[in-house]
Design a protein around this motif. Sequence first.
Motif, PDB file in Angstrom:
ATOM      1  N   SER A  20       0.817  -1.216   0.000  1.00 46.15           N
ATOM      2  CA  SER A  20       0.000   0.000   0.000  1.00 46.15           C
ATOM      3  C   SER A  20       0.850   1.266   0.000  1.00 46.15           C
ATOM      4  N   LEU A 209     -14.383   4.451  10.484  1.00 47.60           N
ATOM      5  CA  LEU A 209     -13.277   5.403  10.335  1.00 47.60           C
ATOM      6  C   LEU A 209     -12.008   4.768  10.901  1.00 47.60           C
ATOM      7  N   ASP A 409      -4.695  11.655  10.508  1.00 50.61           N
ATOM      8  CA  ASP A 409      -4.692  11.142   9.135  1.00 50.61           C
ATOM      9  C   ASP A 409      -5.638   9.953   9.122  1.00 50.61           C
ATOM     10  N   TYR A 410      -6.865  10.178   8.671  1.00 49.41           N
ATOM     11  CA  TYR A 410      -7.872   9.132   8.772  1.00 49.41           C
ATOM     12  C   TYR A 410      -8.350   8.727   7.381  1.00 49.41           C
ATOM     13  N   SER A 411      -9.011   7.596   7.332  1.00 48.03           N
ATOM     14  CA  SER A 411      -9.627   7.119   6.099  1.00 48.03           C
ATOM     15  C   SER A 411     -10.814   6.247   6.465  1.00 48.03           C
ATOM     16  N   ASP A 415     -13.538   3.007   1.627  1.00 52.12           N
ATOM     17  CA  ASP A 415     -12.659   3.617   0.624  1.00 52.12           C
ATOM     18  C   ASP A 415     -11.394   2.788   0.444  1.00 52.12           C
ATOM     19  N   THR A 416     -10.879   2.250   1.534  1.00 55.71           N
ATOM     20  CA  THR A 416      -9.688   1.399   1.463  1.00 55.71           C
ATOM     21  C   THR A 416      -9.951   0.178   0.604  1.00 55.71           C
ATOM     22  N   LYS A 419     -10.153   0.917  -3.088  1.00 53.77           N
ATOM     23  CA  LYS A 419      -8.850   1.128  -3.725  1.00 53.77           C
ATOM     24  C   LYS A 419      -8.280  -0.169  -4.285  1.00 53.77           C
TER      25      LYS A 419
END
Length: 553
Positions: A20, A209, A409-411, A415-416, A419
């Motif tokens: 990643s 999250l 710094d979040y995601s 969404d991960t 990808k």
Amino acid sequence: HFKLRPLKELYFFGETAKASYGLHGNFQTIIILIIIGISLLALSGTNYVNLTTAGSTTRFKEVAVKRLTGSSVGMLRVQLMGESVIISLISLGIGLTLVQLLLPKFGALTGVNVSLMRLNDSMLWLKIIGGGIVIGVLSGVYPAFFLTAIQPLLLIKERIKGTRSLFRSALMTFQFTLSVVMIVAIIVIHRQLTFVRSMDLGFDKEQVLMIHTPADIPNEFVLRQQFESRLENIPGVEGVSFSIGSLGIFLSESADMVINGEVRSGSKMLGVDEKYFDVMGLEVLEGRSFSLDSPGDSALLMTPSGARIGGILFNETAMKEYGASVGQRVYVPDGSDSAKQEPRKYFEIVGVVRDFHFQSLHEKIEPLSFIWFHKPGITASIRVSPSNIHATVGAIEAEYKNVWQAGSDYSFLDDTFNKFYARDQQLASVIDCFAVLAVIIASLGLFALSSFMVSGRMKEIGVRKVLGASVGRIYSMLSWDFLRWIVVAVLIGCPIGWYTMNAWLRTFEYRISIGMDVFAIAALLAVGIALLTITWQSINVAKANPVESLRYE
């Protein structure tokens, strides 16, 4: 031991290409772009050959007069191929201008970063110009040999046999075969991407999250506990869990484990707290999950003899592959000969987790184990309410800054996972754009070719109308002359599309099947596009006054 590896292997291939982090290339995309580029050049060259031979009647007498006045066959061929090369080089200049305008959008579409600075390379210019010349020669070689191979007397009388009509039809079939293959590709790729995005992964990845917290700092565990307690007081937060590793981002390799006397290695492992299964929506099928009521589950608990004992959960795949059962002990031995050394760390299997997809659907489900840590792990998984999500995320960011005095710094977990299919989405976008181009090129060629062929049958159509043929009858006759070759293109293109897309689908462990409806849609689209292309001029010719074509007979 150290081993040197070529940089291109790290960029395109191997385990590091799946990581990643860092910049990685997609070799599949490069190959597909090359194939599509060659296909589009072939389509354009085919159009040139088709139109040149179709319009060759206007040059029959020119070639004949030059032959009769002493011009050699070789000089005529050089002249005709030279015209093709000049057209190719003019097109090359227009193409380079378009490249400069469209290159940023092309890079965003394909994920391939190409700099215009490369145009300062003199060798690259030689390749570009040389390629333009080669394309011109290849496109012009058949028309040149076709026009000069016929006897001058036949050229003057225009008594040429119909073999060139068959050749033009074969080229038109080739064009629409490529178009059919691309239409099949569009349908299959989009269906597969819809399938992988909508498939039940076995856990709830929505509204989760993910925040990576600082490590190797003073009081890091205390700070994480403080952060956790603050998050639980935010109204929109439905659950908080900490783990060492994260689904879709990083899973550590487990140590060698001895199960039923056999050494098992290479499985994935995730260190979690007791709330992880509830927050992620994971289902425990047998046994139980970790609990504060069972402190012996902790992987950090040490017995008086010095051995560490902890609980462990396996997924269904691990249980089947290892032949294990709930309540059974597995251990991590010391020493190199792991099967014979005295165990120092025991794990008791306390539960079985329902299989779920913790990686891309390109990969099959692998053995996965969970161990329990009392102290919070590095990664926080926070389930938030879908209502007023922006305010909730803002509150989480504020609490993060209060605890660590830094921005977060979040995601989001979904969404991960999306990808994972970014490259496939890029492929779909590329195929979409170039399929439209291929269909347009093939349609332009069909339009121009039908114009030439219909104009050459004006007298025949006039005679048929005088003898009573209806507009519909003439339209059907003209349309069938082209549609029969489109049908042949469909019959050839569908098997090629099936084979190509099956090869692509095999890169997914979980995939759709290609049904007959895909080929039916592709066939209808190809036939519909062909009909739209030829209908206007066919109806105009069928409705024309026959006097106009027969008045001088």
